[in-house]
Design a protein around this motif. Structure first.
Motif, PDB file in Angstrom:
ATOM      1  N   UNK A   1       0.838  -1.189   0.000  1.00  0.00           N
ATOM      2  CA  UNK A   1       0.000   0.000   0.000  1.00  0.00           C
ATOM      3  C   UNK A   1       0.873   1.240   0.000  1.00  0.00           C
ATOM      4  N   UNK A   2       0.314   2.306  -0.592  1.00  0.00           N
ATOM      5  CA  UNK A   2       0.883   3.645  -0.471  1.00  0.00           C
ATOM      6  C   UNK A   2      -0.107   4.493   0.321  1.00  0.00           C
ATOM      7  N   UNK A   3       0.424   5.313   1.196  1.00  0.00           N
ATOM      8  CA  UNK A   3      -0.423   6.283   1.898  1.00  0.00           C
ATOM      9  C   UNK A   3       0.220   7.651   1.776  1.00  0.00           C
ATOM     10  N   UNK A   4      -0.511   8.577   1.170  1.00  0.00           N
ATOM     11  CA  UNK A   4      -0.045   9.952   1.031  1.00  0.00           C
ATOM     12  C   UNK A   4      -1.080  10.848   1.699  1.00  0.00           C
ATOM     13  N   UNK A   5      -0.767  11.308   2.912  1.00  0.00           N
ATOM     14  CA  UNK A   5      -1.793  11.999   3.681  1.00  0.00           C
ATOM     15  C   UNK A   5      -2.985  11.070   3.839  1.00  0.00           C
ATOM     16  N   UNK A   6      -4.195  11.519   3.514  1.00  0.00           N
ATOM     17  CA  UNK A   6      -5.360  10.643   3.624  1.00  0.00           C
ATOM     18  C   UNK A   6      -5.546   9.709   2.429  1.00  0.00           C
ATOM     19  N   UNK A   7      -4.785   9.889   1.355  1.00  0.00           N
ATOM     20  CA  UNK A   7      -4.950   9.070   0.145  1.00  0.00           C
ATOM     21  C   UNK A   7      -4.287   7.720   0.324  1.00  0.00           C
ATOM     22  N   UNK A   8      -5.010   6.633  -0.069  1.00  0.00           N
ATOM     23  CA  UNK A   8      -4.467   5.284   0.045  1.00  0.00           C
ATOM     24  C   UNK A   8      -4.647   4.528  -1.266  1.00  0.00           C
ATOM     25  N   UNK A   9      -3.607   3.768  -1.629  1.00  0.00           N
ATOM     26  CA  UNK A   9      -3.568   3.002  -2.875  1.00  0.00           C
ATOM     27  C   UNK A   9      -3.029   1.615  -2.571  1.00  0.00           C
ATOM     28  N   UNK A  10      -3.577   0.587  -3.255  1.00  0.00           N
ATOM     29  CA  UNK A  10      -3.112  -0.786  -3.066  1.00  0.00           C
ATOM     30  C   UNK A  10      -2.877  -1.442  -4.416  1.00  0.00           C
ATOM     31  N   UNK A  11      -1.801  -2.214  -4.497  1.00  0.00           N
ATOM     32  CA  UNK A  11      -1.483  -2.988  -5.702  1.00  0.00           C
ATOM     33  C   UNK A  11      -0.883  -4.315  -5.288  1.00  0.00           C
ATOM     34  N   UNK A  12      -1.212  -5.385  -6.038  1.00  0.00           N
ATOM     35  CA  UNK A  12      -0.716  -6.717  -5.645  1.00  0.00           C
ATOM     36  C   UNK A  12      -0.592  -7.663  -6.830  1.00  0.00           C
ATOM     37  N   UNK A  13      -0.046  -7.200  -7.948  1.00  0.00           N
ATOM     38  CA  UNK A  13       0.234  -8.103  -9.053  1.00  0.00           C
ATOM     39  C   UNK A  13      -0.967  -8.940  -9.445  1.00  0.00           C
ATOM     40  N   UNK A  14      -0.771 -10.252  -9.498  1.00  0.00           N
ATOM     41  CA  UNK A  14      -1.845 -11.177  -9.876  1.00  0.00           C
ATOM     42  C   UNK A  14      -2.439 -11.890  -8.669  1.00  0.00           C
TER      43      UNK A  14
ATOM     44  N   UNK B   1       0.769  11.870 -25.555  1.00  0.00           N
ATOM     45  CA  UNK B   1       0.334  12.030 -24.159  1.00  0.00           C
ATOM     46  C   UNK B   1      -0.909  12.906 -24.054  1.00  0.00           C
ATOM     47  N   UNK B   2      -1.717  12.918 -25.103  1.00  0.00           N
ATOM     48  CA  UNK B   2      -2.928  13.725 -25.114  1.00  0.00           C
ATOM     49  C   UNK B   2      -3.940  13.206 -24.106  1.00  0.00           C
ATOM     50  N   UNK B   3      -4.512  14.115 -23.330  1.00  0.00           N
ATOM     51  CA  UNK B   3      -5.530  13.763 -22.349  1.00  0.00           C
ATOM     52  C   UNK B   3      -6.867  13.596 -23.060  1.00  0.00           C
ATOM     53  N   UNK B   4      -7.476  12.418 -22.928  1.00  0.00           N
ATOM     54  CA  UNK B   4      -8.798  12.163 -23.505  1.00  0.00           C
ATOM     55  C   UNK B   4      -9.922  12.329 -22.492  1.00  0.00           C
ATOM     56  N   UNK B   5      -9.677  11.959 -21.247  1.00  0.00           N
ATOM     57  CA  UNK B   5     -10.688  12.042 -20.202  1.00  0.00           C
ATOM     58  C   UNK B   5     -10.033  12.438 -18.891  1.00  0.00           C
ATOM     59  N   UNK B   6     -10.778  13.130 -18.060  1.00  0.00           N
ATOM     60  CA  UNK B   6     -10.331  13.463 -16.699  1.00  0.00           C
ATOM     61  C   UNK B   6     -11.503  13.217 -15.755  1.00  0.00           C
ATOM     62  N   UNK B   7     -11.270  12.429 -14.699  1.00  0.00           N
ATOM     63  CA  UNK B   7     -12.285  12.204 -13.677  1.00  0.00           C
ATOM     64  C   UNK B   7     -11.789  12.786 -12.357  1.00  0.00           C
ATOM     65  N   UNK B   8     -12.672  13.443 -11.631  1.00  0.00           N
ATOM     66  CA  UNK B   8     -12.318  14.069 -10.374  1.00  0.00           C
ATOM     67  C   UNK B   8     -12.309  15.580 -10.524  1.00  0.00           C
ATOM     68  N   UNK B   9     -11.794  16.301  -9.520  1.00  0.00           N
ATOM     69  CA  UNK B   9     -11.074  15.748  -8.369  1.00  0.00           C
ATOM     70  C   UNK B   9     -11.988  15.062  -7.372  1.00  0.00           C
ATOM     71  N   UNK B  10     -11.496  13.953  -6.826  1.00  0.00           N
ATOM     72  CA  UNK B  10     -12.174  13.247  -5.758  1.00  0.00           C
ATOM     73  C   UNK B  10     -11.514  13.629  -4.431  1.00  0.00           C
ATOM     74  N   UNK B  11     -12.291  13.624  -3.385  1.00  0.00           N
ATOM     75  CA  UNK B  11     -11.766  13.845  -2.054  1.00  0.00           C
ATOM     76  C   UNK B  11     -11.295  12.507  -1.479  1.00  0.00           C
ATOM     77  N   UNK B  12     -10.082  12.460  -0.981  1.00  0.00           N
ATOM     78  CA  UNK B  12      -9.555  11.238  -0.393  1.00  0.00           C
ATOM     79  C   UNK B  12     -10.271  10.919   0.918  1.00  0.00           C
ATOM     80  N   UNK B  13     -10.335   9.648   1.234  1.00  0.00           N
ATOM     81  CA  UNK B  13     -10.945   9.219   2.481  1.00  0.00           C
ATOM     82  C   UNK B  13     -10.068   9.611   3.653  1.00  0.00           C
TER      83      UNK B  13
END
Length: 444
Positions: A280-293, A429-441
């Motif tokens: 996991x990564x935690x940046x302030x209140x933002x959290x991310x998880x990754x685990x391959x397969x 690197x053209x941006x096609x879509x942007x979602x957010x900004x979301x508020x982190x938990x």
């Protein structure tokens, strides 16, 4: 606001992409102000900075950028921490050109995936020649490269190895510290030796001799073994090593539980996916998880499924963004896992028709009554052969069907994040879509 029934996000958008006014699931009007969009609505394109149609703004200090690079051949992630520390996590390559159920190679087949990935990194961090960390989540060719398919074997190196996946990127960049699931003994939980592993280890060994590469054992349960190297005290950013080789952090201190030692009947199980590294990564209140397969079945002494994937999710707890386990293939992402991590956004690395299936999408974004929750599924591609399967699925209103490089940017001390889609049809690197900004938990 609900998207039209039976339509994915891109389908609802139709052919309208306007840097001034663009919104999904509702009629388009000249009076729509993107800055007023409901940031809590996953069906909204928010482009208050007028980024759509322009090259990606890029990373700046204080941002956490997580790139899922689309090649059509495997899983590839490049990450830039808030102080500029860099991580390359997995680079896949194999005989995808002869695979009938694969998605198209992008931008095209003129280069191997490792070179496309290296060129992508050069666009987002043109000033670097060394990537601080490189990690192989497990030993499958769609994550680390193949011993048989690539740009060719090296000659005169000791040892020689195929330039494929991670080793191919190593032709363009030096690596600081390397992690894989087996180092240093490669005998845990069992001594199985896939040829993919042997090729990667040969690369590691050569780079140790010639480029100063360092290798470290991935210590399950450790906090900040992988840390910022440029300004570690400047930002509230932390990593937690969650799982590897069937060893799981319990969520308490640095305590772990070894599923293979505790239930040795699993030693005959050879599924490489159960051995995947997760963190996991935690940046302030933002959290991310990754685990391959991360997927597969581990059993207790009576043969009962121990729900290892669900146990990983419970150890991790709620996150804002989750990289889908095993490409969201049908044997992954059980409800026990998705309920535990309860991610707002799921990023899915797709190279196959069988990635992102009905049962996994249902678990990710539908509630118990079968209604869509405020979630977003962001695959790097959607196979055209899945159109019939997806028809009239309730979860399709939460699926981005655009395809491309997916970038998660957490900023403002991790309090906010956006999700970008960049074109993978060329290197603009053209941006096609942007979602957010979301508020982190809030922090758990």
């Amino acid at each position: 606001m609900n998207a039209a029934a039976g339509l994915g996000l891109t389908a609802a958008l139709g052919n309208v992409l306007n840097t001034e006014t663009a919104r999904m699931g509702v009629a388009f009007g000249d009076t729509f102000d993107p800055s007023s969009s409901e940031s809590g609505d996953p069906n909204a394109i928010v482009d208050a900075e007028h980024e759509i149609g322009k090259p990606y703004v890029g990373w700046k200090e204080g941002d956490l950028d997580i790139h899922f690079i689309s090649t059509g051949a495997g899983e590839n992630s490049f990450q830039i921490y808030p102080d500029g520390t860099t991580m390359l996590l997995d680079v896949g390559d194999w005989d995808h050109a002869n695979y009938k159920d694969g998605v198209p190679q992008v931008p095209d087949s003129s280069r191997r995936p490792g070179e496309w990935v290296a060129r992508y990194i050069a666009r987002v961090r043109p000033e670097i020649d060394t990537i601080d960390y490189v990690m192989a989540s497990h030993f499958h060719n769609d994550h680390i490269g193949s011993p048989k398919f690539g740009a060719g074997m090296t000659e005169g190196r000791d040892p020689n190895y195929q330039l494929s996946g991670i080793p191919h990127v190593g032709e363009f960049y030096r690596f600081g510290t390397a992690y894989d699931r087996g180092y240093p003994t490669y005998d845990r939980p069992t001594p199985q030796a896939p040829a993919e592993r042997e090729n990667l280890v040969a690369f590691w060994e050569y780079k140790e001799k010639t480029d100063g590469l360092k290798r470290e054992k991935f210590e399950v349960g450790a906090l900040d073994q992988i840390k910022m190297v440029n300004a570690p005290e400047k930002y509230d950013f932390h990593t937690r090593n969650v799982c590897c080789n069937g060893v799981l952090w319990t969520g308490q201190g640095e305590e772990t539980l070894d599923y293979f030692e505790t239930w040795p009947n699993n030693m005959t199980q050879t599924n490489e996916n159960t051995r995947s590294i997760g963190l996991t990564y935690q940046y302030g209140p933002f959290r991310f998880f990754t685990a391959g397969d991360l997927s597969g079945t581990l059993r207790d002494a009576d043969g009962k499924d121990l729900d290892y994937e669900g146990a990983v999710g419970r150890a991790v707890g709620e996150v804002d963004v989750c990289k889908a386990n095993h490409h969201s293939y049908k044997d992954s992402m059980p409800k026990t896992f998705t309920d535990a991590v309860n991610a707002r956004v799921y990023c899915v690395c797709v190279w196959d028709r069988w990635h992102l299936q009905d049962n996994t999408a249902t678990a990710m974004v539908l509630d118990d009554a079968g209604n869509p929750k405020p979630k977003l599924m962001c695959p790097t591609a959607v196979h055209t052969g899945n159109a019939e399967m997806m028809t009239d699925k309730a979860w399709r209103s939460r699926l981005v069907e655009n395809g491309g490089h997916v970038v998660v940017k957490a900023y403002d001390g991790g309090r906010k994040y956006k999700v970008y889609y960049l074109t993978d049809k060329d290197e603009s690197m053209t941006v096609n879509l942007v979602f957010g900004p979301f508020e982190s938990k809030e922090k758990n």
